[in-house]
Design a protein around this motif. Structure first.
Motif, short mmCIF file in Angstrom:
data_model
loop_
_atom_site.label_atom_id
_atom_site.label_comp_id
_atom_site.label_asym_id
_atom_site.label_seq_id
_atom_site.Cartn_x
_atom_site.Cartn_y
_atom_site.Cartn_z
N GLU A 30 0.86 -1.18 0.00
CA GLU A 30 0.00 0.00 0.00
C GLU A 30 0.90 1.24 0.00
OE1 GLU A 30 -3.86 1.22 2.57
OE2 GLU A 30 -1.96 1.44 3.63
N SER B 202 1.86 5.15 -2.23
CA SER B 202 1.27 6.18 -3.08
C SER B 202 1.86 6.18 -4.48
CB SER B 202 1.44 7.55 -2.43
OG SER B 202 0.73 7.61 -1.21
N GLN C 251 -2.65 -2.73 -3.56
CA GLN C 251 -3.68 -1.72 -3.75
C GLN C 251 -3.31 -0.82 -4.93
OE1 GLN C 251 -5.21 0.38 -0.37
NE2 GLN C 251 -4.85 -1.35 1.00
N HIS D 109 -3.29 4.72 -3.43
CA HIS D 109 -3.34 4.97 -1.99
C HIS D 109 -3.19 6.47 -1.74
CE1 HIS D 109 -1.27 5.09 2.12
NE2 HIS D 109 -2.51 4.73 2.36
N GLU D 110 -4.21 7.10 -1.28
CA GLU D 110 -4.23 8.51 -0.89
C GLU D 110 -4.10 9.49 -2.05
OE1 GLU D 110 -5.36 8.77 1.84
OE2 GLU D 110 -4.34 7.75 3.46
N HIS E 137 -9.31 2.47 -0.61
CA HIS E 137 -8.68 3.69 -1.12
C HIS E 137 -8.97 3.95 -2.60
CE1 HIS E 137 -6.47 5.10 2.38
NE2 HIS E 137 -6.10 3.87 2.62
#
Length: 663
Positions: free
Chosen positions: A356, A358, A384, A387-388, A454
């Motif tokens: 996870e 960015s 993922q 993320h963010e 997310h």
């Protein structure tokens, strides 16, 4: 004879003394500062990067006359061998003769030269390959140095690192027949090794020491998680200021606390405590954010041997968790559902690796497909897509306004990242990209798990369409979420899209997936079933009573449930029901009434339950205390008590070609 002795002594010292190879290998002890991370954002580990470049899975490098370049891994290898493939892809008409030197450096700064060879200049040898199988690499970093030997000209080389299992081979599980379900519950989102993230500058403590004196020692309040020197007081107010000594072991005066986001919450001792009391499966999510890493580096509160790059931080944590598994009998990283079953049946904690970050698999780290295959070979089974902030694969669910602005700024620096303004300010209009769909299909081919946490509603709808129509209802899960239907408006406005709608709840149930319930401090609206009523009164905001409201809501919707704690995830946890921190999310004018309504706790309960009663979810060892309290309050916890088995069943479903929608 004297010449022979001198030569022998010289050879001995060259083999056993650090840096005596420096003339041929170059300086391999790289330190990271703000200059380095700025260059990382600007040059993306490309040709213009000043100083050494990061050696990644597949990259090219140009070398000009009478110059040298160094490409150095920043993360210790998790394997003992790999194949190094070097290809000359172009060269100037004249000149360009190059010497290539391949070396390693270990944790003790010991440098060893493995291979050195020269390539003729000009147009000769273009597309030729030089290959060598390198061994003895575990716990070392690999480096390649290119030295231009001609007075004129240049040459370009492609450098590829090939892991022993090759690229994209599907892991072949040993399928075992099981006579009964496994015991225990699961936590689908734990940042166990977050002390190694953010350039080592945020979370204080250690995840892998069996001793609390090492895992959770006191800190002086200025050596980590402190941005005051940068003048970022608006960020500090969000993250919490950190000045003055914080006492952990042995007094535990200040830490652990349910509202602490700067100190280790998943020490080995506490994780073992949770396992001893029923936690049998976790998804260990490795994490990073380069912007926070940059802040830690700029503040000087960081480990200058840690690369701040997201994927390097992820690999650093994976290597650490694998080392812990090698030396810890009760902790096992599992690569398929049958391994998970066997681990739990043997009394172990089954650990599933997830990523996870960015800046997910960016071009700076080589082709994303090869990066995916390398992570898969390292044991990762869940990634993922965002993320963010937006990634090259998908938009990210808006979550706090700061992350929305982060996506916009990120797109300025990286041409591969999209940002779109407009919309309603809650839903991100950037959905699944073409590369994101390719990544999704490759993950399905590899039987990996698909976590939709997310991701914006647009991407979740696209993924549901693909997995249901093209892939026979491949299972979807959300590792850590809240239910939008039960959130109060003040929390819904902050979390924006980072919540689960009833529509997506249906997607998850229909696919045979799972929901990881966030164990945070949010108060919840009352939930009452039309026929069954509400067995747990919602009269202590933020506590286990609030958590049980949305547990019951999702349980009544027919969804398989687990905890999704997000420990060490910059998220405050659940406050207690008793003591001076009880019902901490209640309005000031109502809090005392709520505290009085709780009565007195059972002082004959197990010690971990009594600690939970007064500390809330201060660390992962108290997660079984939450489960105990839910049952004590009258909730039917069958669903979450069986979450380890349900997770494994979901994973087995990914291997079943005859999947159908769950009615």
């Amino acid at each position: 004879m004297k010449t022979f002795v001198a030569s022998a002594l010289a050879s001995f010292f060259l083999m056993h003394t650090p840096y005596l190879y420096a003339n041929s290998c170059g300086d391999l002890d790289v330190k990271y500062n703000l200059f380095d991370i700025t260059n990382e954002e600007i040059f993306h580990n490309g040709e213009g990067t000043p100083g050494p470049r990061r050696l990644v899975t597949d990259q090219t490098s140009n070398i000009v006359s009478l110059s040298s370049k160094r490409l150095i891994q920043t993360t210790l290898m998790d394997i003992d061998s790999l194949t190094l493939d070097i290809q000359k892809v172009s060269g100037s008409r004249i000149g360009g003769k190059t010497t290539l030197v391949i070396c390693t450096i270990d944790e003790n700064k010991y440098v060893e030269k493995l291979w050195e060879f020269s390539v003729r200049g000009g147009k000769r040898n273009i597309n030729d390959h030089w290959q060598r199988h390198l061994v003895g690499l575990k716990d070392k970093k690999l480096a390649v140095r290119l030295v231009g030997k001609s007075p004129t000209g240049s040459a370009r080389f492609r450098i590829n690192l090939i892991r022993p299992n090759g690229e994209g081979k599907i892991w072949q599980p040993i399928r075992s027949v099981h006579s009964r379900p496994v015991d225990g519950f699961a936590d689908l989102h734990v940042h166990q090794a977050a002390s190694l993230a953010y350039s080592g500058g945020w979370y204080w403590g250690s995840h892998d020491s069996p001793f609390l004196s090492i895992g959770v020692p006191a800190c002086d309040g200025h050596n980590h998680a402190n941005l005051s020197s940068l003048g970022l007081h608006h960020i500090e107010s969000f993250l919490g200021s950190h000045n003055g000594e914080i006492y952990g072991y042995p007094s535990f005066r200040d830490w652990p606390r349910w509202d602490d986001i700067k100190h280790q919450q998943v020490s080995q001792t506490w994780l073992k405590q949770a396992h001893n009391n029923g936690l049998n499966l976790i998804v260990a999510s490795v994490v990073n954010n380069q912007w926070l890493s940059a802040a830690a580096v700029a503040s000087g509160k960081h480990n200058n041997s840690f690369s701040p790059a997201d994927m390097e931080a992820a690999k650093r944590q994976i290597v650490s968790l694998k080392k812990m598994a090698e030396k810890t009998q009760w902790y096992e990283i599992v690569r398929d559902p049958w391994e998970a079953r066997r681990a739990i049946e043997a009394g172990k904690l089954a650990v599933v690796l997830a990523v996870e970050v960015s800046d997910l698999m960016p071009r700076s780290d080589g082709p994303w497909l090869q990066q995916l295959h390398d992570l898969y070979d390292m044991g990762v089974r869940n990634i993922q897509l965002a993320h963010e902030s937006n990634s090259i694969f998908s938009g990210a669910a808006y979550h706090r306004d700061a992350f929305k602005y982060n996506s916009r700024i990120k797109a300025w620096f990286d041409r591969d990242i999209n940002y779109a303004s407009g919309g309603n300010g809650v839903n991100n209009p950037i959905g699944l990209t073409s590369e994101g769909e390719k990544l999704l299909q490759e993950m399905i081919r590899l039987n990996m798990l698909i976590d939709i946490a997310h991701l914006p509603l647009k991407t979740q709808r696209q993924i549901h369409s693909i997995t249901s129509q093209k892939n026979s209802y491949y299972p979807l899960f959300n590792s850590h979420t809240r239910l939008g239907s039960l959130l109060k408006e003040e929390d819904r406005s902050v979390l924006k899209e980072h919540q689960t709608t009833d529509e997506v709840l249906h997607y998850i149930r229909q696919s045979g997936g799972m929901l990881g319930l966030r164990t945070g401090e949010e108060a919840m609206l009352d939930y009452t079933h039309p026929q069954k009523g509400s067995p747990v009164e919602n009269n202590c905001d933020g506590s286990s009573r609030s958590f049980t409201q949305f547990y019951q809501y999702a349980d009544d919707a027919g969804v398989k449930l687990a905890f999704g704690s997000d420990f060490n995830g910059f998220i405050t946890q659940m406050p207690p029901r008793f003591g001076d921190q009880a019902c901490a999310s209640a309005p000031t004018n109502d809090r005392n009434v709520q505290i009085q309504a709780q009565g007195q706790p059972n002082h004959n309960a197990p010690s971990y339950v009594q600690e939970f009663n007064y500390k809330g979810l201060a660390h992962i060892g108290l997660l079984p205390g939450l489960l105990h309290d839910m049952k004590n309050l009258g909730a039917d916890t069958t669903n979450i008590e069986n979450s380890a088995e349900n997770f494994i069943k979901m994973w087995e479903r990914a291997y079943n070609p005859n999947r159908q929608a769950i009615p």
